[in-house]
Design an enzyme around this catalytic site. Structure first.
Site, mmCIF file in Angstrom:
data_model
loop_
_atom_site.group_PDB
_atom_site.id
_atom_site.type_symbol
_atom_site.label_atom_id
_atom_site.label_comp_id
_atom_site.label_asym_id
_atom_site.label_seq_id
_atom_site.Cartn_x
_atom_site.Cartn_y
_atom_site.Cartn_z
ATOM 1 N N ASP A 98 -24.566 66.892 74.866
ATOM 2 C CA ASP A 98 -25.394 66.865 73.650
ATOM 3 C C ASP A 98 -26.313 65.655 73.523
ATOM 4 O OD1 ASP A 98 -23.608 64.780 72.899
ATOM 5 O OD2 ASP A 98 -22.323 66.160 71.808
ATOM 6 N N HIS A 109 -21.211 66.767 83.002
ATOM 7 C CA HIS A 109 -21.577 68.184 82.894
ATOM 8 C C HIS A 109 -23.042 68.399 82.533
ATOM 9 C CE1 HIS A 109 -17.016 69.047 82.215
ATOM 10 N NE2 HIS A 109 -17.313 68.873 83.480
ATOM 11 N N CYS A 111 -37.326 75.070 85.423
ATOM 12 C CA CYS A 111 -37.617 76.424 85.897
ATOM 13 C C CYS A 111 -36.902 76.634 87.233
ATOM 14 C CB CYS A 111 -39.126 76.608 86.063
ATOM 15 S SG CYS A 111 -39.521 78.153 86.912
ATOM 16 N N SER A 132 -9.428 67.411 75.641
ATOM 17 C CA SER A 132 -8.143 68.062 75.887
ATOM 18 C C SER A 132 -7.643 67.772 77.299
ATOM 19 C CB SER A 132 -8.292 69.572 75.688
ATOM 20 O OG SER A 132 -9.261 70.072 76.592
ATOM 21 N N ASN A 173 -6.899 60.811 70.321
ATOM 22 C CA ASN A 173 -7.177 62.245 70.271
ATOM 23 C C ASN A 173 -6.449 62.864 69.089
ATOM 24 O OD1 ASN A 173 -8.772 64.017 72.053
ATOM 25 N ND2 ASN A 173 -6.929 65.279 72.066
#
Ligand code: NAD
Length: 242
Positions: free
Chosen positions: A106, A121, A129, A193, A215
């Site tokens: 993000d 990631h 493209c 996680s 967490n």
């Protein structure tokens, strides 16, 4: 201050090579849903599980359905960095934190001012493209296009520069991430996680003094942590002074 947060503060004070390893839980306080919390995307009902939709084979076979989900759930245009992103950037500016290693896509760590951000990631803010390679930075073009976004030069399909399930991670990003983790004296794991591999396995390279896990729910590394805090990461990190 809670005893565990005090312990984290002491570890921060005595450490000079802090590394942060995080995931989707870091951005939930910015209003971006994660995958595995109670109100995360896995708990919502779709025709296919999210992991199937954001996979390489699904993208290739059902690109239009991929983009319906992706526009709806993975791109949040008005999200702002929260207290966790901001504190990590502050720790880096003070020379204490050397890298943020994130599974998030993000861009909120950079928006908060962090410089050494290793995006395992990829990022929704970069797109290209698949035919001619033309780059489309930011999310505007994707958000404003209808159906499958097409290249304005060659008409090819545009894809986000994110690592879909079934795809490999960038080797140079892995090398830098592992190098930072191996050098860290304090590794803070938060908002993840730890079930997505190979990313979660990189923390095995940590041999430093303090391991902190912050967490909301249990993780497989809780037993190895000398600082274990179950709580919201923004609320926890905002109590730390640099
Ligand atoms: P996950 O959804 O599997 O796990 C999130 C974890 O964070 C859970 O254990 C949850 O209890 C915890 N959590 C949620 N809110 C928290 C908070 N405020 N403070 C502390 N903990 C909190 O996420 P993951 O481990 O990152 O794996 C999911 C994959 O999905 C990643 O590969 C990631 O790329 C992708 N994803 C990214 C985003 C994003 O970029 N913001 C959002 C959703 C999914």
């Amino acid at each position: 201050m809670e005893p565990m947060i005090e312990k984290l503060q002491q570890a921060v004070n005595e450490s000079n090579y802090i590394v942060f390893f995080g995931g989707a839980g870091v951005s939930t306080e910015s209003g971006i849903p994660d995958f595995r919390s109670q109100d995360g995307l896995y708990a919502q009902k779709y025709k296919y599980p999210p992991e199937t939709i954001v996979s390489h084979s699904f993208f290739m076979r059902k690109t239009d359905e991929f983009y319906d989900f992706y526009r709806d759930k993975m791109i949040i245009t008005d999200a702002k960095p929260n207290a966790a992103h901001l504190k990590l950037a502050e720790l880096e500016a003070a020379g204490k934190l050397k890298a943020v290693i994130t599974q998030n896509i993000d861009g909120l760590h950079q928006a908060a001012g962090s410089k050494e951000v290793l995006e395992l990631h990829g990022s929704t803010l970069r797109n290209y493209c698949m035919s001619c390679g033309k780059r489309y930075d930011g999310v505007k073009y994707i958000v404003e296009s209808k159906g499958v976004p097409k290249c304005e030069d060659c008409g090819g399909i545009i894809r986000p520069d994110v690592v879909l399930y079934e795809e490999g991670l960038d080797n140079s990003v892995i090398r830098r991430a592992v190098d930072h983790i191996a050098r860290a004296d304090l590794l803070i794991i938060g908002g993840t996680s730890l079930v997505v591999y190979p990313a979660a396995g990189f923390i095995d390279y940590f041999h430093g003094k303090h391991l902190a896990v912050i967490n909301m729910s249990e993780t497989s590394r809780d037993g190895a942590a000398d600082i274990l805090i179950q709580g919201k990461i923004g609320q926890v990190l905002s109590q730390i002074t640099v």
